[in-house]
Design an enzyme around this catalytic site. Structure first.
Site, mmCIF file in Angstrom:
data_model
loop_
_atom_site.group_PDB
_atom_site.id
_atom_site.type_symbol
_atom_site.label_atom_id
_atom_site.label_comp_id
_atom_site.label_asym_id
_atom_site.label_seq_id
_atom_site.Cartn_x
_atom_site.Cartn_y
_atom_site.Cartn_z
ATOM 1 N N ALA A 80 6.886 -6.451 11.631
ATOM 2 C CA ALA A 80 7.287 -5.117 12.105
ATOM 3 C C ALA A 80 6.221 -4.057 11.859
ATOM 4 O O ALA A 80 6.316 -2.943 12.368
ATOM 5 C CB ALA A 80 8.586 -4.700 11.434
ATOM 6 N N ARG A 84 -4.727 -0.046 11.561
ATOM 7 C CA ARG A 84 -6.188 -0.203 11.486
ATOM 8 C C ARG A 84 -6.785 -0.945 12.664
ATOM 9 O O ARG A 84 -7.995 -0.965 12.853
ATOM 10 C CB ARG A 84 -6.565 -0.898 10.168
ATOM 11 C CG ARG A 84 -6.554 0.049 8.983
ATOM 12 C CD ARG A 84 -6.785 -0.684 7.685
ATOM 13 N NE ARG A 84 -5.574 -1.373 7.231
ATOM 14 C CZ ARG A 84 -5.563 -2.313 6.279
ATOM 15 N NH1 ARG A 84 -6.693 -2.681 5.710
ATOM 16 N NH2 ARG A 84 -4.426 -2.881 5.920
HETATM 17 C C1 UD1 Z 1 2.269 -7.873 0.656
HETATM 18 C C2 UD1 Z 1 2.754 -8.259 -0.748
HETATM 19 C C3 UD1 Z 1 1.538 -8.559 -1.612
HETATM 20 C C4 UD1 Z 1 0.719 -9.671 -0.995
HETATM 21 C C5 UD1 Z 1 0.347 -9.295 0.445
HETATM 22 C C6 UD1 Z 1 -0.294 -10.490 1.143
HETATM 23 C C7 UD1 Z 1 4.763 -6.949 -1.047
HETATM 24 C C8 UD1 Z 1 5.381 -5.787 -1.759
HETATM 25 N N1 UD1 Z 1 3.481 -7.150 -1.307
HETATM 26 O O1 UD1 Z 1 1.538 -6.678 0.506
HETATM 27 O O2 UD1 Z 1 1.945 -8.955 -2.898
HETATM 28 O O3 UD1 Z 1 -0.452 -9.912 -1.740
HETATM 29 O O4 UD1 Z 1 1.504 -8.940 1.205
HETATM 30 O O5 UD1 Z 1 -0.801 -10.107 2.379
HETATM 31 O O6 UD1 Z 1 5.424 -7.643 -0.316
HETATM 32 N N2 UD1 Z 1 6.116 -5.676 7.163
HETATM 33 C C9 UD1 Z 1 7.253 -5.426 7.878
HETATM 34 N N3 UD1 Z 1 8.002 -4.354 7.536
HETATM 35 C C10 UD1 Z 1 7.688 -3.542 6.507
HETATM 36 C C11 UD1 Z 1 6.511 -3.814 5.786
HETATM 37 C C12 UD1 Z 1 5.750 -4.895 6.121
HETATM 38 O O7 UD1 Z 1 7.594 -6.143 8.807
HETATM 39 O O8 UD1 Z 1 8.427 -2.593 6.253
HETATM 40 C C13 UD1 Z 1 5.312 -6.844 7.538
HETATM 41 C C14 UD1 Z 1 3.937 -6.483 8.020
HETATM 42 O O9 UD1 Z 1 3.911 -6.352 9.431
HETATM 43 C C15 UD1 Z 1 3.124 -7.675 7.567
HETATM 44 C C16 UD1 Z 1 3.861 -8.162 6.309
HETATM 45 O O10 UD1 Z 1 5.144 -7.618 6.391
HETATM 46 O O11 UD1 Z 1 3.162 -8.689 8.511
HETATM 47 C C17 UD1 Z 1 3.173 -7.767 5.025
HETATM 48 O O12 UD1 Z 1 3.182 -6.361 4.967
HETATM 49 P P1 UD1 Z 1 1.979 -5.555 4.333
HETATM 50 O O13 UD1 Z 1 2.241 -4.105 4.463
HETATM 51 O O14 UD1 Z 1 0.695 -6.069 4.855
HETATM 52 O O15 UD1 Z 1 2.140 -5.948 2.802
HETATM 53 P P2 UD1 Z 1 1.071 -5.711 1.711
HETATM 54 O O16 UD1 Z 1 1.189 -4.337 1.217
HETATM 55 O O17 UD1 Z 1 -0.244 -6.163 2.188
#
Ligand code: UD1
Ligand code: MG
Length: 486
Positions: free
Chosen positions: A14, A19
């Protein structure tokens, strides 16, 4: 792979992908001929889960339509606001029955190199350890930004701490949370219901479910993958290119192991969906896309781009651009050919140099060797199309077909004004502008009749070098003629 069949896979997709600086959602950007989320979908589907859910948000209409086209059985769940990974999984679980048991795999839509085998090993290890939660982890050279795996004095899994919440000491840890997990379904549901936003980002962290489970005395553990690349995500165009190149290297390596010669892997690009048989040779600067399949012993390239083209055994395709075409066994194409959709070339047929074909069937052993446009044509077996032939298929309003019969010969520089039928065993004289059909055994001659006007140069171009040359040649001819007579 079904022995550890998961109850559900939830793919979080989602996020905005800010970036990428793109008009289209990040999840739809492609490497290796598949969207980012498409790669994860294929790997997840291979585990044969009962439920497969993708959480969509940003650009959801586009993403949903794309997912349904790829996999009609996939479920989607909408996360209206991106409140964090915990909230994303909550949304995902709303799309499946609320009370199922078993394992739930959670992964992200932007880790395109993740392989089904790795997910399978993760689930198998989870079952073997008897865990309530198992986290996929990897050791990486630069862990900046990732959640860190914190272990206890005995080396056992303690917690995941997000980069932004981590102490300087914790930031030195190079084992990271890949963002890919297996949860016991009840543990996941319970943990999600107890999440808070008490952290540096004010988000609902999925990772906190692990702390909650551990606090309740449940077993949690890590499964380390040695192949860290599989856990890497795409956040910008630079990572898109890097992971695209790595995926391509892996695809080419797989084909080379199976008996394909790739002369220059650095300039050869093959989509994951392409099939190559043994003893296929790919020459430099070749790109094969989509559903392209190449049979044994064919040689492709150099400088060739083919999309959805099937190529028969032993065929040769040189410096060609083509899509949605079929090339028969032993056929030869190029150099410098343009195969447009609907081109079918028979066994041992030829499409040669500076030839463009569209919606045309060229029979077995038929040849279109040079400088031709063949549009909406059927060319019978063994026919020969002379250099510079144009199939004039378009009258400015509609397209019309042309049929050339078996073993017929079309003279060079002919234009065939469609619709036209040329029977089997017929000829067109060179330079014909054909406006009538041609019967079996006939030759059509449709061009101005030649007349030679004697003495024209002497009269109209007197005093030029041309006139002098003509005069000399005539004198020599006259002398030769008189010589013979003696
Ligand atoms: C997350 C993990 C982190 C891990 C990293 C690996 C958490 C709190 N942290 O961090 O420990 O090392 O992934 O890449 O989970 N997404 C949604 N809805 C949201 C937020 C995110 O669908 O509300 C999806 C994003 O599109 C993405 C994935 O979840 O595909 C990961 O989200 P992202 O924001 O990249 O998490 P990180 O902060 O990188
Ligand atoms: Mg991320």
């Amino acid at each position: 792979m079904t022995s550890h069949r998961p109850a559900a896979v939830v793919i979080m997709a989602a996020g905005m992908g800010t970036r990428m600086k793109s008009a289209i959602p990040k999840m739809l950007h492609e490497i290796g001929g598949r969207s980012l989320v498409g790669h994860v979908l294929v790997a997840s589907r291979a585990l044969d889960p009962e439920h497969l859910v993708v959480v969509v948000g940003s650009g959801r209409d586009l993403v949903e339509a794309h997912l349904k086209a790829l996999d009609p059985d996939v479920k989607t769940a909408v996360q209206e606001q991106q409140l964090g990974t915990g909230d994303a999984v909550r949304a995902g679980l709303s799309a499946v029955p609320q009370d199922f048991d078993g394992s739930v795999i959670v992964t992200s839509g932007d880790v395109p190199l993740l392989e089904a085998e790795t997910l399978h090993e993760l689930v198998a290890d989870h079952d073997k350890q008897g865990n309530a939660v198992t986290v996929l982890t990897a050791h990486v050279p630069d862990p900046t930004g990732y959640g860190r795996i914190i272990t206890g004095a005995d080396g056992s899994f303690e917690a995941i701490v997000e980069h932004k919440d981590a102490s300087p000491e914790q930031r030195l840890v190079d084992e990271i949370n890949a963002g890919i997990y297996v949860f016991d379904a009840a543990t996941l549901r319970d943990g999600l219901s107890r999440l808070t936003t008490d952290n540096a980002q004010g988000e609902l962290y999925l990772t906190d479910v692990i702390g909650i489970a551990k606090g309740d005395g449940k077993r949690v553990g890590a499964h380390v993958t040695p192949d860290a690349m599989q856990t890497e995500g795409v956040n910008d165009r630079i990572q898109l290119a890097q992971l695209g190149a790595e995926l391509n290297r892996r695809t080419l390596t797989r084909h080379m192991r199976e008996g394909v010669t790739v002369v220059d892997p650095n300039t050869t690009w093959v989509d994951q969906t392409v099939e190559l048989a043994r003893d296929v040779t790919l020459l430099p600067n070749t790109q094969l896309h989509g559903t392209t399949t190449v049979e044994a012993g064919a040689t492709i390239g150099p400088d060739t781009t083919l999309t959805n083209v099937t190529i028969g055994a032993g065929a040769t395709i040189v410096r060609t651009h083509g899509s949605d075409a079929e090339i028969g066994a032993g056929a030869s194409v190029g150099p410098f050919a343009y195969l447009r959709p609907g081109t079918k070339l028979g066994v041992k047929g030829k499409i040669g140099t500076f030839v463009e074909t569209k919606n045309s069937t060229i029979g077995d052993g038929a040849k279109v060797p040079h400088l031709t446009y063949a549009g909406d044509a059927t060319i019978g077996e063994g026919a020969n199309i002379g250099a510079g032939t144009i199939f004039a298929n378009y009258d400015g309003v509609a397209k019309h077909p042309t049929h050339v019969g078996k073993h017929s010969f079309i003279g060079s520089n002919s234009v065939i004004v469609a619709p036209r039928t040329i029977a089997d065993g017929a000829y067109l004289a060179a330079g014909t502008a054909l406006t009538e059909d041609v019967g079996p055994g006939e030759i059509a001659v449709a061009r101005g009749r030649q007349r030679n006007i004697k003495g024209w140069v002497a009269r109209k171009r007197a005093g030029t070098k041309t006139a002098a040359a003509a005069e000399a040649a005539q004198a020599q001819a006259d002398a030769g003629t008189s010589g013979e007579q003696q």
